[in-house]
Design a protein around this motif. Structure first.
Motif, short mmCIF file in Angstrom:
data_model
loop_
_atom_site.label_atom_id
_atom_site.label_comp_id
_atom_site.label_asym_id
_atom_site.label_seq_id
_atom_site.Cartn_x
_atom_site.Cartn_y
_atom_site.Cartn_z
N MET A 141 -15.47 -29.61 -18.19
CA MET A 141 -14.44 -28.58 -18.07
C MET A 141 -13.17 -29.00 -18.80
O MET A 141 -12.53 -28.20 -19.49
N LEU A 142 -12.81 -30.28 -18.66
CA LEU A 142 -11.61 -30.77 -19.34
C LEU A 142 -11.79 -30.73 -20.86
O LEU A 142 -10.88 -30.29 -21.59
N PHE A 143 -12.96 -31.17 -21.33
CA PHE A 143 -13.19 -31.20 -22.77
C PHE A 143 -13.20 -29.79 -23.36
O PHE A 143 -12.52 -29.52 -24.36
N PHE A 144 -13.97 -28.90 -22.75
CA PHE A 144 -14.05 -27.54 -23.30
C PHE A 144 -12.77 -26.75 -23.02
O PHE A 144 -12.42 -25.85 -23.79
N GLY A 145 -12.08 -27.10 -21.95
CA GLY A 145 -10.78 -26.48 -21.73
C GLY A 145 -9.80 -26.85 -22.83
O GLY A 145 -9.04 -25.99 -23.33
N TRP A 146 -9.79 -28.13 -23.24
CA TRP A 146 -8.93 -28.56 -24.33
C TRP A 146 -9.27 -27.81 -25.63
O TRP A 146 -8.37 -27.37 -26.35
N ASN A 147 -10.55 -27.68 -25.91
CA ASN A 147 -10.94 -26.98 -27.13
C ASN A 147 -10.65 -25.48 -27.04
O ASN A 147 -10.39 -24.84 -28.06
N GLY A 148 -10.69 -24.95 -25.83
CA GLY A 148 -10.26 -23.56 -25.65
C GLY A 148 -8.79 -23.40 -25.99
O GLY A 148 -8.38 -22.39 -26.59
N ILE A 149 -7.99 -24.40 -25.60
CA ILE A 149 -6.56 -24.38 -25.94
C ILE A 149 -6.37 -24.44 -27.46
O ILE A 149 -5.54 -23.71 -28.03
#
Length: 463
Positions: free
Chosen positions: A389-397
């Protein structure tokens, strides 16, 4: 009954980890002076290297899993078409007539009942089936190899999104035109090519190109695994954090160090090449079985991406991107009219899917020698920590920032003026500091060793 028979026959051989050795499995061996190989410090004066062939028995189980999942998904595809897709198509075709009909109230009640049935079936039956079926079958067959487990997980990864896209009316138009088209689409866990509303037929030229691409990927993966495997998939020593590739405790300085970035790049490159190799190889079974063309899933994201959206939207796992676009992004944007919110929702769902995948892949108890996975909930070796979630959340940002400020002159100038490889390096580097959150557990739990039992590699032993 069927699962018991399969467990006692095709799946009696329990692949766990790559246990090939120079003594027992080499095609040929040769001696190389250690000085020529370099690498980490060693007092060895010579090195024995050997070419290890793939274990072809591994492929028998791959074929059996594909056929089993194909039958399961075909049955579910029939039900999805009859209960969800076809009624929606009929309502769309009758919309104009219903609006002019004097019995519109009765029609509205029928539509409401049909929508309720579709939602109940899609979310109450179909979705639990695709999520839980792999877990049940993996346990029943006592599958312990992460690569084979991943093959089962193709069903929930792909078809959970196909269920939501059908439910909200975003299934590809050609798949809605007939039961056959939809069943082929739903049971084929790879993206299909369409021509004039029908699946495009696979030609000899198509098979020739696919085999050439598969050969290329096998060569790349064999070389990269041969290089990274001896050093535990961390080519550069990173000091005190070397044993914590899967850790969430990296400092900012550690995350931007060149060793950390290059280690993450090499593993991400291996994952990209492996995903291309494996998806092309398995999709050939569907190409042969159905006689239709499928598109490539990975399009060299590590070396050709022009932006974060290009990386995630058009190059890295195009199949999952298409499912997320039709099953999450479009429904969210239609109901909220917000592109930004739709992007955020898409990356959140992607993170949840990857958390589920990691849990099923690695939730188990390691045996005495530290290799292999057995499904044992009482002593699980994997705990959900929301790294995905953290990794894909960062890439979503990153993708959201691209939409918000990508039109600024500085970014447009960089895109036009800098060499393409520099642009790609900048794009990839924006994700690499946190890439260990995505790949760290895959290294820790031996995923790459397990999945590449079917890949020829060169191994070396210092003496």
């Amino acid at each position: 009954m069927i699962l018991d028979l399969l467990r006692q026959t095709l799946f009696v051989r329990k692949f766990v980890d790559d246990v090939r050795s120079i003594e027992e499995n080499s095609l040929f061996a040769f001696e190389v002076p250690s000085a020529l190989l370099g690498g980490r410090a060693s007092t060895a004066t010579s090195t024995i290297c050997a070419l290890l062939p793939p274990d072809f028995r591994f492929y028998y189980q791959i074929v059996a899993i594909v056929l089993f999942q194909n039958i399961f998904n075909a049955i579910l595809g029939v039900l999805m078409f009859k209960i969800v897709v076809e009624p929606r198509q009929q309502r769309t075709a009758m919309q104009t007539e219903k609006e002019s009909s004097s019995n519109s109230d009765s029609g509205d009640r029928q539509d409401a009942a049909s929508d309720t049935l579709a939602f109940l079936f899609a979310l109450g039956i179909a979705m639990p089936c695709v999520v839980l079926e792999p877990v049940y079958v993996i346990r029943a067959l006592e599958i312990r190899n992460a690569g084979l487990i991943m093959l089962f997980l193709a069903t929930p990864i792909v078809n959970s999104l196909r269920i939501t896209e059908a439910l909200f009316g975003f299934a590809p138009v050609p798949t809605r035109t007939s039961l056959w088209n939809y069943v082929v689409y739903f049971s084929c866990l790879f993206g299909m090519e369409f021509d004039l509303g029908n699946p495009k037929r696979a030609s000899w030229e198509f098979f020739r190109k696919r085999l050439a691409t598969l050969g290329r990927d096998f060569a790349i993966v064999s070389v990269v695994v041969s290089v990274l495997k001896p050093c535990g998939y961390e080519f550069f020593e990173t000091g005190d954090i070397a044993a914590a590739v899967y850790s969430m405790d990296h400092t900012l300085q550690e995350m931007v160090s060149w060793r950390h970035l290059l280690n993450n790049f090499f593993v991400a490159f291996l994952l990209s090449a492996s995903l291309s190799q494996e998806t092309i190889g398995v999709s050939l079974l569907y190409n042969i079985f159905y006689g239709v063309q499928t598109y490539e899933v990975v399009l060299n994201p590590m070396l050709k991406s022009k932006s974060p959206s290009d990386f995630w939207g058009r190059r890295w796992n195009v199949l999952v991107h298409t499912g997320l676009k039709n099953g999450v992004y479009k429904p969210t944007r239609k109901r909220t009219s917000s592109k930004l919110l739709a992007v955020v929702a898409t990356f959140v769902v992607s993170g949840i899917i990857h958390e589920y995948v990691n849990y099923v892949l690695f939730s188990g108890k390691y045996n005495g020698n530290g290799h292999g996975i057995t499904m044992n909930d009482e002593d699980a070796s994997y705990k959900i920590t929301w790294k995905q979630m953290l990794f894909f959340g960062w890439n979503g940002i990153l993708v959201s920032l691209e939409y918000c400020i990508g039109h600024w002159k500085i970014f447009q100038w960089m895109s036009r003026s800098l060499p393409p490889i520099v642009v790609t390096a900048l794009v990839v580097c924006s994700a690499l500091p946190l890439a260990h959150l995505f790949t760290g557990d895959w290294i820790k739990h031996g995923f790459f060793d397990a999945v590449h039992i079917g890949t020829p590699i060169i191994v070396c032993r210092r003496e």
